[in-house]
Design an enzyme around this catalytic site. Structure first.
Site, PDB file in Angstrom:
ATOM      1  N   ASP A  88      53.981 -75.866  11.077  1.00  0.00           N
ATOM      2  CA  ASP A  88      54.836 -75.395  12.173  1.00  0.00           C
ATOM      3  C   ASP A  88      54.923 -76.436  13.284  1.00  0.00           C
ATOM      4  OD1 ASP A  88      55.153 -73.024  10.802  1.00  0.00           O
ATOM      5  OD2 ASP A  88      53.591 -71.974  11.925  1.00  0.00           O
ATOM      6  N   ASP A 107      47.634 -69.594   8.509  1.00  0.00           N
ATOM      7  CA  ASP A 107      47.555 -69.951   9.927  1.00  0.00           C
ATOM      8  C   ASP A 107      46.116 -70.327  10.223  1.00  0.00           C
ATOM      9  OD1 ASP A 107      50.216 -69.371  10.386  1.00  0.00           O
ATOM     10  OD2 ASP A 107      49.798 -67.261  10.726  1.00  0.00           O
TER      11      ASP A 107
END
Length: 79
Positions: free
Chosen positions: A53, A37
């Site tokens: 994502d 992330d």
């Protein structure tokens, strides 16, 4: 007669974006055992997410909009 599915450009593009995002997450998962992330907005209280994502979600939104409101379903062309 053989029927051939004919897909619109937006349908192909949305599927390509979804598959690309899924492959990005899969590569991270296989290589690192976790998904990296990297987009963190510290100015606001917002979850951390990655670009893969973003691709998956935007592809699903584009595909949903196209199928629900535009009626761009794949068509069968007879040869």
């Amino acid at each position: 007669m053989v029927g051939v599915l004919v897909f619109t450009l937006t349908f192909k593009l949305s599927l390509a974006i979804i598959i690309g995002g899924a492959l990005g997450n899969l590569i991270d998962r296989v290589r690192l055992n976790y998904v990296t992330d990297f987009l963190d907005f510290t100015l606001i209280n917002y979850p951390i997410f990655n670009l893969a994502d973003v691709f998956v979600v935007s592809g699903v939104v584009m595909l949903s909009y196209m199928l629900l409101f535009k009626g761009d379903m794949p068509k069968i062309s007879k040869m």
